[in-house]
Design an enzyme around this catalytic site. Structure first.
Site, short mmCIF file in Angstrom:
data_model
loop_
_atom_site.label_atom_id
_atom_site.label_comp_id
_atom_site.label_asym_id
_atom_site.label_seq_id
_atom_site.Cartn_x
_atom_site.Cartn_y
_atom_site.Cartn_z
N SER A 90 1.97 36.20 7.99
CA SER A 90 1.01 35.11 7.78
C SER A 90 1.70 33.80 7.39
CB SER A 90 0.02 35.47 6.66
OG SER A 90 -0.54 36.74 6.88
N1 SAH Z 1 0.58 40.99 5.10
C1 SAH Z 1 1.39 40.89 6.29
C2 SAH Z 1 0.61 40.31 7.45
C3 SAH Z 1 0.40 41.39 8.40
S1 SAH Z 1 -0.50 41.12 9.85
C4 SAH Z 1 2.68 40.14 6.04
O1 SAH Z 1 2.89 39.64 4.93
O2 SAH Z 1 3.51 40.12 6.95
C5 SAH Z 1 -1.69 42.42 9.65
C6 SAH Z 1 -1.17 43.83 9.66
O3 SAH Z 1 -2.31 44.69 9.50
C7 SAH Z 1 -0.48 44.28 10.94
O4 SAH Z 1 0.80 44.73 10.65
C8 SAH Z 1 -1.37 45.41 11.46
O5 SAH Z 1 -0.67 46.45 12.08
C9 SAH Z 1 -2.05 45.88 10.18
N2 SAH Z 1 -3.30 46.62 10.37
C10 SAH Z 1 -4.27 46.45 11.30
N3 SAH Z 1 -5.27 47.33 11.12
C11 SAH Z 1 -4.93 48.11 10.06
C12 SAH Z 1 -5.54 49.19 9.39
N4 SAH Z 1 -6.71 49.70 9.79
N5 SAH Z 1 -4.91 49.74 8.33
C13 SAH Z 1 -3.69 49.25 7.91
N6 SAH Z 1 -3.07 48.22 8.52
C14 SAH Z 1 -3.67 47.65 9.56
#
Ligand code: SAH
Length: 237
Positions: A90
């Site tokens: 993000s």
């Molecule tokens: N917080 C992260 C941003 C990640 S983007 C950072 O600091 O980099 C969102 C993430 O959510 C992705 O890696 C995706 O694979 C994950 N995601 C999507 N659906 C999900 C679910 N049902 N349970 C856990 N993770 C999930």
């Protein structure tokens, strides 16, 4: 060496020591230190994030450690970056905003859904006693675990699985931060929020969502819309 040469050498040494002392603060940590400082000043503070602990964490966590090699030089830019598997780390401001609104305290515990690169979890680890984070893509979860171990973030527990169910074993949580967007708020997460706890969660269609703050008081939920945001969708197993 005659006396004049000795004095000149001594002078040079003194100048070097002084320059080092003045710049040491800024240059000693890593090669991105100044970029990170500029990021915190211009993208975070100037947009109204004031909590000194949150600003300190953004200064301390080396964001470039969570960014793939090909994008490292953009680590402190004002935008999300690809981390593989069609996912993104993000934008720094969004990380700071979501963190500050939870009012983090060093005695409390937080659950994150969507570990991704692990950057948000690393920020939380400096602000909470315990961090629990769930990632659905195995490779991303494993890569984050590796960076946490290398960088010494020892109060983070990573689970690979579907965040819709939360993490019952460690519930309730004082705070929950969801960094992928469901179309509806998962009730299991609401249930795993402590009394007095706060949840920040983007809700809506892919890449067009509203970021909601949920607060649990007397068993009731108060819901406040904050920013409009663009997160990757929360998928189901
Ligand atoms: N917080 C992260 C941003 C990640 S983007 C950072 O600091 O980099 C969102 C993430 O959510 C992705 O890696 C995706 O694979 C994950 N995601 C999507 N659906 C999900 C679910 N049902 N349970 C856990 N993770 C999930």
């Amino acid at each position: 060496m005659n006396t004049q040469q000795k004095l000149a050498a001594l002078g040079l040494i003194l100048v070097c020591i002084t320059v080092n002392c003045l710049n040491g603060q800024d240059f000693k940590k890593d090669k991105y230190f100044l970029q990170r400082k500029t990021m915190v000043e211009q993208q975070i503070k100037e947009r109204g994030i004031h909590n000194p602990r949150v600003l300190g964490a953004l200064m301390d966590v080396q964001r470039h450690k969570f960014v793939p090699d090909e994008y490292k030089s953009f680590s402190y830019d004002d935008r999300p970056l690809p981390i593989g598997h069609n996912q993104t780390i993000s934008q720094p401001y969004i990380v700071a905003y979501m963190t500050e609104i939870l009012n983090p305290e060093p005695t409390k515990k937080v659950l994150e859904i969507g570990t991704g690169s692990g950057y948000q979890a690393a920020i939380l680890s400096l602000l909470y006693k315990e961090v629990y984070t769930i990632e659905i893509i195995g490779a991303l979860g494993e890569q984050s675990k590796k960076v946490f171990a290398e960088e010494g973030y020892s109060n983070i527990k990573v689970k690979i699985g579907d965040g819709y169910q939360g993490w019952k074993e460690y519930a309730p949580f004082d705070a929950i931060i969801v960094t992928c967007a469901p179309t509806n708020i998962p009730q299991s997460l609401v249930q795993q929020l402590s009394e007095g706890g706060k949840m920040i969660i983007p809700v809506g269609k892919p890449f067009n969502q509203v970021l909601y703050l949920l607060e649990k008081r007397g068993g009731k939920i108060r819901k406040t819309a904050t920013l409009s945001v663009q997160f990757v969708p929360m998928v189901r197993e």
